[in-house]
Design a protein around this motif. Structure first.
Motif, PDB file in Angstrom:
ATOM      1  N   UNK A 179       0.825  -1.128  -0.024  1.00 18.44           N
ATOM      2  CA  UNK A 179      -0.021  -0.092  -0.159  1.00 18.44           C
ATOM      3  C   UNK A 179       0.854   1.128   0.081  1.00 18.44           C
ATOM      4  N   UNK A 180       0.696   2.102  -0.835  1.00 23.00           N
ATOM      5  CA  UNK A 180       1.129   3.445  -0.752  1.00 23.00           C
ATOM      6  C   UNK A 180       0.342   4.131  -0.177  1.00 23.00           C
ATOM      7  N   UNK A 181       0.954   5.139   0.716  1.00 20.18           N
ATOM      8  CA  UNK A 181      -0.129   5.834   1.954  1.00 20.18           C
ATOM      9  C   UNK A 181       0.276   7.292   1.839  1.00 20.18           C
ATOM     10  N   UNK A 182      -0.553   8.211   1.608  1.00 23.16           N
ATOM     11  CA  UNK A 182      -0.411   9.775   1.451  1.00 23.16           C
ATOM     12  C   UNK A 182      -0.548  10.215   2.914  1.00 23.16           C
ATOM     13  N   UNK A 183       0.624  10.471   3.604  1.00 26.50           N
ATOM     14  CA  UNK A 183       0.358  10.931   4.969  1.00 26.50           C
ATOM     15  C   UNK A 183       0.766  12.469   5.249  1.00 26.50           C
ATOM     16  N   UNK A 184       0.408  13.256   6.246  1.00 21.45           N
ATOM     17  CA  UNK A 184       0.897  14.432   6.362  1.00 21.45           C
ATOM     18  C   UNK A 184       2.175  14.536   7.374  1.00 21.45           C
ATOM     19  N   UNK A 185       2.515  13.353   8.076  1.00 23.94           N
ATOM     20  CA  UNK A 185       3.699  13.539   8.742  1.00 23.94           C
ATOM     21  C   UNK A 185       4.047  12.134   9.325  1.00 23.94           C
ATOM     22  N   UNK A 186       5.148  11.968  10.092  1.00 25.34           N
ATOM     23  CA  UNK A 186       5.257  10.674  10.400  1.00 25.34           C
ATOM     24  C   UNK A 186       4.429  10.108  11.576  1.00 25.34           C
ATOM     25  N   UNK A 187       4.012  11.291  12.456  1.00 26.95           N
ATOM     26  CA  UNK A 187       3.057  10.784  13.434  1.00 26.95           C
ATOM     27  C   UNK A 187       1.575  10.244  12.792  1.00 26.95           C
ATOM     28  N   UNK A 188       1.220  11.102  11.600  1.00 23.09           N
ATOM     29  CA  UNK A 188       0.186  10.526  10.951  1.00 23.09           C
ATOM     30  C   UNK A 188       0.365   8.823  10.395  1.00 23.09           C
ATOM     31  N   UNK A 189       1.604   8.730  10.150  1.00 26.16           N
ATOM     32  CA  UNK A 189       1.739   7.271   9.551  1.00 26.16           C
ATOM     33  C   UNK A 189       1.872   6.410  10.583  1.00 26.16           C
ATOM     34  N   UNK A 190       2.442   6.672  12.004  1.00 27.04           N
ATOM     35  CA  UNK A 190       2.610   5.891  13.045  1.00 27.04           C
ATOM     36  C   UNK A 190       1.150   5.663  13.860  1.00 27.04           C
ATOM     37  N   UNK A 191       0.259   6.718  13.451  1.00 29.33           N
ATOM     38  CA  UNK A 191      -1.057   6.488  13.980  1.00 29.33           C
ATOM     39  C   UNK A 191      -1.848   5.335  13.275  1.00 29.33           C
ATOM     40  N   UNK A 192      -1.490   5.231  11.873  1.00 28.60           N
ATOM     41  CA  UNK A 192      -2.207   4.156  11.156  1.00 28.60           C
ATOM     42  C   UNK A 192      -1.476   2.966  11.622  1.00 28.60           C
ATOM     43  N   UNK A 193      -0.309   2.769  11.884  1.00 30.62           N
ATOM     44  CA  UNK A 193       0.579   1.517  12.194  1.00 30.62           C
ATOM     45  C   UNK A 193      -0.133   0.777  13.572  1.00 30.62           C
ATOM     46  N   UNK A 194      -0.089   1.835  14.500  1.00 34.31           N
ATOM     47  CA  UNK A 194      -0.715   1.606  15.781  1.00 34.31           C
ATOM     48  C   UNK A 194      -2.116   1.043  15.842  1.00 34.31           C
ATOM     49  N   UNK A 195      -2.796   1.839  14.993  1.00 39.99           N
ATOM     50  CA  UNK A 195      -4.410   1.529  14.895  1.00 39.99           C
ATOM     51  C   UNK A 195      -4.418  -0.174  14.317  1.00 39.99           C
ATOM     52  N   UNK A 196      -3.603  -0.301  13.096  1.00 38.67           N
ATOM     53  CA  UNK A 196      -3.601  -1.493  12.595  1.00 38.67           C
ATOM     54  C   UNK A 196      -3.139  -2.809  13.748  1.00 38.67           C
ATOM     55  N   UNK A 197      -2.151  -2.342  14.475  1.00 40.58           N
ATOM     56  CA  UNK A 197      -1.342  -3.344  15.302  1.00 40.58           C
ATOM     57  C   UNK A 197      -2.463  -3.416  16.646  1.00 40.58           C
ATOM     58  N   UNK A 198      -3.499  -2.672  16.660  1.00 38.89           N
ATOM     59  CA  UNK A 198      -4.375  -2.844  17.704  1.00 38.89           C
ATOM     60  C   UNK A 198      -5.539  -3.945  17.556  1.00 38.89           C
ATOM     61  N   UNK A 199      -5.273  -4.404  16.231  1.00 38.34           N
ATOM     62  CA  UNK A 199      -6.140  -5.604  15.591  1.00 38.34           C
ATOM     63  C   UNK A 199      -5.215  -6.764  15.636  1.00 38.34           C
ATOM     64  N   UNK A 200      -5.650  -7.641  16.635  1.00 35.31           N
ATOM     65  CA  UNK A 200      -4.892  -8.862  16.828  1.00 35.31           C
ATOM     66  C   UNK A 200      -4.246  -9.668  15.560  1.00 35.31           C
ATOM     67  N   UNK A 201      -5.104  -9.602  14.616  1.00 36.98           N
ATOM     68  CA  UNK A 201      -4.750 -10.070  13.208  1.00 36.98           C
ATOM     69  C   UNK A 201      -3.340  -9.724  12.669  1.00 36.98           C
ATOM     70  N   UNK A 202      -2.779  -8.335  13.193  1.00 40.27           N
ATOM     71  CA  UNK A 202      -1.744  -7.782  12.560  1.00 40.27           C
ATOM     72  C   UNK A 202      -0.603  -7.940  13.549  1.00 40.27           C
TER      73      UNK A 202
END
Length: 282
Positions: free
Chosen positions: A59-82
């Motif tokens: 996935x190419x993801x267009x983000x406004x900052x590294x905090x924006x990117x890490x928010x996505x990663x953290x949200x995905x890792x909150x799902x036990x499947x990831x």
């Protein structure tokens, strides 16, 4: 092309559905790139033959900052499947098997379109062409889920950049997708479109449909890539094609292009470059 419905397995659908949900919640624009994009669009929509198999989704993801990117990663890792991949900073494992590679672009890029992962900035990626490719995405519907998928032109652009970066370490990874698009772009365009809209390219290619479609592809890459990405691709092709059939790019693509010899592959890439030049300097 919205409304077309290629088949994906249940695990891939679940991964994409989750990605769509989380990116939507965070206001992140995204697109499926790489071999996964090829399968969804070229095989699933156009019905082209199966190419290189893939076990991951990029996935190419267009983000406004590294905090924006890490928010996505953290949200995905909150799902036990990831789960995080211990070896690849940009990668998450999905249900222990499938891989999700997240490539950020946008405001996290440097002026020369490089990204450096914080905090150490020791993991570096070239994201030339990602903004341009995103502008050309194709929306594909999967059982009511809208998935933005890289276009064939965008895929060719990004794969040429990727081949330039990593062909010494992963020589066939990108060449397979480059060969696939080159081999089938005439089918994607259709002869009717070629003869109706690109008769000058047909005539310049002496009525060779494969050469004409490659020339048109070069034109479309130039239009999509504009100045920066277009200059990068042109420099790459000029450097490689000066070696003619001894070019590493020619040889790598030829190995992945069934039925083509080295001279035919070289001629296709020459035609691609001709279209690129004509569009950039017309």
């Amino acid at each position: 092309m919205t409304g077309l419905k290629p088949y994906v397995d249940s695990k891939t659908f679940a991964l994409l559905e989750t990605a769509a949900k989380v990116t939507g919640e965070l206001g992140i624009e995204w697109m499926v790139t790489g071999a996964g994009g090829r399968v969804l669009l070229l095989e699933g929509v156009y019905g082209l033959p199966h190419g290189r198999a893939t076990q991951d989704i990029d996935l190419g993801i267009m983000v406004a900052s590294w905090d924006h990117y890490h928010a996505l990663v953290d949200r995905l890792r909150g799902d036990e499947r990831f789960q995080p991949d211990p070896k690849q900073q940009q990668r998450l494992l999905f249900q222990g098997e499938s891989m999700l590679d997240l490539v950020p672009f946008g405001e996290v890029e440097t002026e020369d379109q490089i990204i450096r992962w914080p905090p150490d900035e020791d993991f570096v990626m070239n994201v030339i062409g990602f903004r341009e490719a995103y502008a050309d995405v194709v929306d594909v519907m999967l059982d009511g889920l809208k998935v933005p998928v890289i276009s064939p032109v965008g895929l060719m652009l990004l794969k040429l950049v990727a081949w330039s970066d990593r062909h010494w370490t992963q020589p066939m990874r990108d060449a397979a997708d480059l060969a696939y698009v080159l081999r089938h772009y005439g089918t994607i365009l259709t002869e009717e479109v070629l003869f109706d809209e690109y008769i000058d390219d047909i005539e310049a290619s002496e009525y060779d449909v494969d050469l004409a479609s490659s020339r048109v592809l070069g034109r479309k890459i130039a239009r999509l890539g504009k100045k920066n990405a277009g200059d990068f691709i042109l420099a790459l092709l000029e450097e490689e094609l000066q070696h003619e059939t001894d070019s590493q790019l020619v040889r790598d693509i030829r190995r992945q292009m069934s039925g083509a010899n080295t001279e035919q592959t070289y001629t296709l890439l020459k035609s691609l470059k001709a279209g690129l030049l004509e569009e950039m300097y017309k």
